[in-house]
Design a protein around this motif. Structure first.
Motif, PDB file in Angstrom:
ATOM      1  N   ASP A 193      -1.395  -2.616  13.537  1.00 44.86           N
ATOM      2  CA  ASP A 193      -2.840  -2.399  13.682  1.00 44.86           C
ATOM      3  C   ASP A 193      -3.290  -1.421  12.603  1.00 44.86           C
ATOM      4  N   HIS A 194      -3.331  -1.901  11.371  1.00 46.64           N
ATOM      5  CA  HIS A 194      -3.670  -1.031  10.245  1.00 46.64           C
ATOM      6  C   HIS A 194      -5.095  -0.506  10.331  1.00 46.64           C
ATOM      7  N   GLU A 195      -5.982  -1.271  10.930  1.00 52.96           N
ATOM      8  CA  GLU A 195      -7.367  -0.810  11.071  1.00 52.96           C
ATOM      9  C   GLU A 195      -7.410   0.480  11.881  1.00 52.96           C
ATOM     10  N   ALA A 196      -6.642   0.520  12.969  1.00 52.84           N
ATOM     11  CA  ALA A 196      -6.590   1.729  13.793  1.00 52.84           C
ATOM     12  C   ALA A 196      -5.844   2.844  13.074  1.00 52.84           C
ATOM     13  N   LEU A 197      -4.751   2.497  12.385  1.00 51.82           N
ATOM     14  CA  LEU A 197      -3.957   3.512  11.697  1.00 51.82           C
ATOM     15  C   LEU A 197      -4.740   4.154  10.559  1.00 51.82           C
ATOM     16  N   ARG A 198      -5.584   3.374   9.899  1.00 50.01           N
ATOM     17  CA  ARG A 198      -6.371   3.909   8.781  1.00 50.01           C
ATOM     18  C   ARG A 198      -7.433   4.901   9.250  1.00 50.01           C
TER      19      ARG A 198
ATOM     20  N   LEU B 156       2.886   9.125  13.714  1.00 51.70           N
ATOM     21  CA  LEU B 156       1.972   8.486  12.759  1.00 51.70           C
ATOM     22  C   LEU B 156       0.751   9.361  12.465  1.00 51.70           C
ATOM     23  N   ALA B 157       0.342  10.155  13.430  1.00 53.17           N
ATOM     24  CA  ALA B 157      -0.857  10.979  13.266  1.00 53.17           C
ATOM     25  C   ALA B 157      -0.593  12.249  12.465  1.00 53.17           C
ATOM     26  N   LYS B 158       0.663  12.598  12.249  1.00 56.78           N
ATOM     27  CA  LYS B 158       0.998  13.840  11.558  1.00 56.78           C
ATOM     28  C   LYS B 158       0.855  13.699  10.045  1.00 56.78           C
ATOM     29  N   ASN B 159       0.599  14.816   9.395  1.00 56.94           N
ATOM     30  CA  ASN B 159       0.626  14.853   7.940  1.00 56.94           C
ATOM     31  C   ASN B 159       2.036  14.505   7.471  1.00 56.94           C
ATOM     32  N   LEU B 160       2.149  13.679   6.446  1.00 53.23           N
ATOM     33  CA  LEU B 160       3.463  13.188   6.010  1.00 53.23           C
ATOM     34  C   LEU B 160       4.395  14.324   5.610  1.00 53.23           C
ATOM     35  N   GLU B 161       3.913  15.236   4.787  1.00 53.39           N
ATOM     36  CA  GLU B 161       4.786  16.321   4.324  1.00 53.39           C
ATOM     37  C   GLU B 161       5.170  17.247   5.469  1.00 53.39           C
ATOM     38  N   GLU B 162       4.241  17.497   6.378  1.00 53.24           N
ATOM     39  CA  GLU B 162       4.553  18.341   7.533  1.00 53.24           C
ATOM     40  C   GLU B 162       5.566  17.650   8.438  1.00 53.24           C
TER      41      GLU B 162
ATOM     42  N   HIS C  90      -1.134   6.595   7.107  1.00 51.93           N
ATOM     43  CA  HIS C  90      -1.670   6.100   5.837  1.00 51.93           C
ATOM     44  C   HIS C  90      -0.535   5.744   4.877  1.00 51.93           C
ATOM     45  N   ALA C  91       0.488   6.592   4.834  1.00 47.13           N
ATOM     46  CA  ALA C  91       1.635   6.304   3.960  1.00 47.13           C
ATOM     47  C   ALA C  91       2.326   5.024   4.411  1.00 47.13           C
ATOM     48  N   TYR C  92       2.410   4.826   5.723  1.00 48.87           N
ATOM     49  CA  TYR C  92       3.040   3.615   6.261  1.00 48.87           C
ATOM     50  C   TYR C  92       2.225   2.384   5.886  1.00 48.87           C
ATOM     51  N   CYS C  93       0.925   2.438   6.086  1.00 44.43           N
ATOM     52  CA  CYS C  93       0.074   1.296   5.736  1.00 44.43           C
ATOM     53  C   CYS C  93       0.158   0.993   4.245  1.00 44.43           C
TER      54      CYS C  93
END
Length: 277
Positions: free
Chosen positions: A93-98, A229-235, A107-110
């Motif tokens: 569900d990229h629409e929701a993930l975006r 998925l909701a977390k900042n990638l680097e964090e 976002h990195a995953y999408c």
């Protein structure tokens, strides 16, 4: 047959009656010679996914069921099964993930999946094509969860979908969930890669780092993927003890200096064979 029908005194079940192991699920047998035979077949055709599953079937881990039991029969596991019963629905569900913040794991995953032309549903279709039996039990839920987080592992670790990147993800997976199947595919595959491409690239250091990283990282199968998925990638990488994949990057740097495309090692092998001829 209803789930309540499985609620027998000698059968471990979750609170909703789902058995840990379905009564019809066959017992695993350790068959190392069969695993080697299937690996040789895989080398002949690397797209033959069926051979990969046969390797895992021939090298069952004695620690797998205890890991499944520890997670799925715990309150945390029960909550995960309720909130995330099937990951592909969430991941595709990229629409929701975006809608999640910029710079997030989502976002990195999408970005990764769209760039590579992949989908979680596609991985499911690949699994289904093999024709493996599916059982309504906790082992299956756990196994599907491991399968469905494969591409997320690429995103979190920084390993690409090149030949070495896939070997590194296999060894990262071994660090997360030790199994001889991961070791055979990861180490034997890497040695095969070194044989095909003569280079100074530190391939074995790269996969060893991947294995250490997987061991240091909390098992993704037991994390809330929605929260991750909701977390900042680097964090998220810092929280999960995932460092920069230094030796993997170094392999790519050296290959490029040697005129080798890390994403097309087979082409270099063909060039070597033509030059030798």
């Amino acid at each position: 047959m209803t789930r309540s029908a499985f609620a027998m005194p000698d059968l471990e079940t979750a609170r909703d009656g789902t058995p840990l192991s379905h009564p019809r699920r066959p017992k695993t047998r350790y068959r190392p010679l069969a695993a080697i035979r299937h690996f040789r077949e895989l080398l002949k055709d690397k797209e033959n996914t069926a051979e990969v599953f046969k390797i895992y079937d021939a090298l069952p881990s004695g620690r797998f069921i205890p890991r499944v039991r520890e997670l799925t029969l715990s309150p945390h596991g029960e909550a995960l099964r309720a909130s995330e019963p099937y990951l592909p629905t969430i991941l595709d569900d990229h629409e929701a993930l975006r809608k999640l913040p910029e710079g997030s794991v989502a976002h990195a995953y999408c970005d990764f999946m769209e760039r590579e032309g992949l989908s979680a549903a596609g991985l499911v279709e690949e699994f289904d094509r093999v024709g493996r039996p599916v059982y309504d039990d906790l082992i299956q839920w756990f196994g599907f969860r491991q399968r469905d987080t494969h591409d997320l592992m690429h995103v979190l670790t920084g390993y690409g979908r090149d030949a070495l990147g896939e070997q590194c993800v296999l060894l990262f997976t071994h660090g997360q969930s030790p199994a001889q199947g991961h070791l055979l595919l990861g180490y034997a595959g890497s040695l095969h890669l070194k044989r095909l491409v003569k280079s100074e690239a530190p391939v074995m250091k790269a996969i060893s780092q991947a294995k250490r990283t997987g061991k240091a990282c909390p098992p993704l199968v037991g994390l809330s993927i929605r929260e991750l998925l909701a977390k900042n990638l680097e964090e998220a990488r810092a929280e999960l003890n995932i460092p920069e994949p230094h030796w993997y990057r170094e392999c790519h740097r050296i290959w490029r200096e040697e005129g080798i495309d890390p994403y097309d090692l087979l082409a270099h092998q063909e060039q070597q064979e033509m030059a030798a001829a």
